[in-house]
Design an enzyme around this catalytic site. Structure first.
Site, PDB file in Angstrom:
ATOM      1  CG  HIS A  75      -7.421   0.715  -1.436  1.00 53.00           C
ATOM      2  ND1 HIS A  75      -6.709   0.990  -0.284  1.00 53.00           N
ATOM      3  CD2 HIS A  75      -7.704  -0.614  -1.406  1.00 53.00           C
ATOM      4  CE1 HIS A  75      -6.559  -0.137   0.400  1.00 53.00           C
ATOM      5  NE2 HIS A  75      -7.145  -1.121  -0.255  1.00 53.00           N
ATOM      6  CG  HIS A  87      -1.952   1.029   1.251  1.00 49.02           C
ATOM      7  ND1 HIS A  87      -1.678   2.376   1.425  1.00 49.02           N
ATOM      8  CD2 HIS A  87      -3.301   0.932   1.100  1.00 49.02           C
ATOM      9  CE1 HIS A  87      -2.819   3.059   1.388  1.00 49.02           C
ATOM     10  NE2 HIS A  87      -3.811   2.200   1.186  1.00 49.02           N
ATOM     11  CG  ASP A 145      -9.432   3.257   1.146  1.00 45.63           C
ATOM     12  OD1 ASP A 145      -9.446   2.570   2.169  1.00 45.63           O
ATOM     13  OD2 ASP A 145      -8.470   3.978   0.849  1.00 45.63           O
ATOM     14  CG  HIS A 146     -10.742   5.913   4.180  1.00 41.82           C
ATOM     15  ND1 HIS A 146      -9.604   6.677   4.284  1.00 41.82           N
ATOM     16  CD2 HIS A 146     -10.424   4.718   4.724  1.00 41.82           C
ATOM     17  CE1 HIS A 146      -8.647   5.976   4.863  1.00 41.82           C
ATOM     18  NE2 HIS A 146      -9.126   4.786   5.140  1.00 41.82           N
ATOM     19  CB  CYS A 153      -4.181   3.356  -2.112  1.00 44.49           C
ATOM     20  SG  CYS A 153      -5.324   4.337  -1.118  1.00 44.49           S
ATOM     21  CE1 TYR A 160     -11.608   1.167   5.732  1.00 43.43           C
ATOM     22  CE2 TYR A 160     -10.572   2.182   7.643  1.00 43.43           C
ATOM     23  CZ  TYR A 160     -10.478   1.612   6.389  1.00 43.43           C
ATOM     24  OH  TYR A 160      -9.249   1.486   5.781  1.00 43.43           O
TER      25      TYR A 160
END
Length: 409
Positions: free
Chosen positions: A315, A250, A358-359, A288, A375
């Site tokens: 991501h 990541h 992802d978020h 990501c 999250y």
């Protein structure tokens, strides 16, 4: 791409039944109850895998099988911990799980200063303020040399004149003990403890523990950290080849050096270096877009084109950088990442890649449900709906058969 969701195990307030209802196909998770540095046993892996499969989904990606600090800084028990890691890889493979998202970030996994920064529409997002982070570094952590470093720091992406030290000193005039406590929670507790991090929410002296962790890297340069990553990857590649395991690192979040720590997965040059240093298809990237787009130096779309063939996990999220260089996590249809174009790139390269949004925003009561920072349920569900629509449209453009999320198909 396979629509996946990061789930934090059987104690997660978001249940697998909820995820099945919203069209999630694959689960991204870990054995969060296993202490750092211990083997993941086949029995524990099987128990969680079968539980996930009982809801009609699969365990798609491990995020994360943690690389302990001693491997990162090259401590005396590094080789033992690498053997532990290899045994966990073998056990995961034996249970049919072959993709590992991990990171090589010293001490901190990811860093934000505000976990509920208000958006104009009433939702909130994660936010990074350079002046608040510098305040934490100088006046709370008290890191040696911090003030001198921040005095010459050039904020990446800043298009205005900015004096970080002046901002820090203004903050000091109005900071309360409660404000400082919240900053500590945001930077080193609430963003770390739930991801098998070095600091747990019940640690009594998090700042002292954090200083001890930083001390392990006192003489570690960027080049040394790179060599330690190369050593680790070379050591595990035979196991990965034997067991069909795909390691996907990541990017550093945020993608620049912080707290005097070197960071080595921040940009195009860094990614090119580690892929070439261990030139093996089992050594790959978690692309990501959120982490990479937080760096003004990164052209996210061009990087996706360049590294799509070594990307094993995606991501899809995006960041917006403000005029002063601070950044926030943006809408999945906004920000710097251009998720629509990224979907085109990865669908062309490998439409079977696991992807998670992802978020997500905190919205419509998410803030009252005790979810982990970043999250949320409704915010991520909203983002997944946006991305699912993007993927359906892109697949039609590309002539790829899109699996409709129906009830009976």
């Amino acid at each position: 791409m396979e629509k996946t969701w990061r789930w934090f195990g059987k104690n997660d307030k978001i249940t697998l039944a909820m995820l099945k209802e919203i069209g999630v196909e694959g689960i991204v998770t870990a054995l969060h109850d296993v202490p750092l540095g211990e083997v993941w046993t086949r029995e524990k892996i099987r128990d969680l895998r079968e539980y996930i499969e009982s809801y009609g989904m699969r365990w798609s990606v491990v995020e994360s099988l943690p690389v302990v600090e001693t491997i990162k800084y090259g401590g005396p028990d590094r080789d033992h911990q690498i053997e532990v890691y290899k045994e966990s890889l073998r056990n995961l493979s034996a249970e049919g799980i072959h993709t590992i998202c991990y990171n090589f970030m010293p001490v901190l996994d990811w860093a934000r200063t505000d976990l509920t920064h208000p958006n104009p529409n009433g939702t909130t997002n994660l936010y990074f303020s350079y002046s608040e982070f510098a305040y934490f570094d100088i006046y709370i952590l008290g890191r040696e040399g911090a003030r001198e470093e921040w005095a010459t720091f050039q904020v990446p992406g800043c298009t205005c004149e900015r004096d970080i030290l002046a901002e820090v000193d203004e903050l000091r005039k109005k900071m309360t003990p409660e404000d400082e406590h919240k900053l500590v929670e945001n930077i080193i507790i609430k963003t770390q403890g739930f991801v098998s991090g070095n600091i747990r929410e019940d640690d009594e002296h998090p700042i002292e523990l954090f200083r001890q962790l930083l001390a392990n890297y006192k003489n570690i340069t960027k080049d040394q950290l790179r060599e330690n990553m190369k050593y680790f990857l070379n050591a595990i590649m035979p196991t990965c080849e034997e067991c069909g395991m795909y390691m996907c690192v990541h990017p550093d979040d945020p993608p620049f050096a912080i707290l005097g720590l070197p960071r080595i997965v921040t940009c195009d040059d860094d990614i090119e270096w580690f892929l070439n240093a261990v030139d093996n298809p089992h050594n790959g990237l978690t692309f990501c877009a959120g982490s990479l787009s937080a760096g003004a130096h990164n052209n996210v779309v061009e990087m996706a084109k360049k590294y799509a063939n070594r990307t094993w996990f995606v991501h899809l999220r995006s960041c917006h950088i403000f005029e002063n260089g601070d950044f926030t996590e943006a809408s999945h249809l906004g920000g710097r990442a251009d998720i629509i174009e990224l979907a085109r790139i990865f669908e062309k390269a490998n439409p079977k890649l696991p992807m998670r949004v992802d978020h997500g925003m905190t919205m419509l009561g998410d803030e009252n449900r005790g979810y982990n920072a970043g999250y949320s349920f409704l915010g991520r569900m909203f983002a997944l709906g946006q991305v699912q629509g993007i993927l359906a449209t892109v697949d039609r453009e590309l002539g790829i058969e899109y699996k409709q999320p129906g009830f009976y198909e």
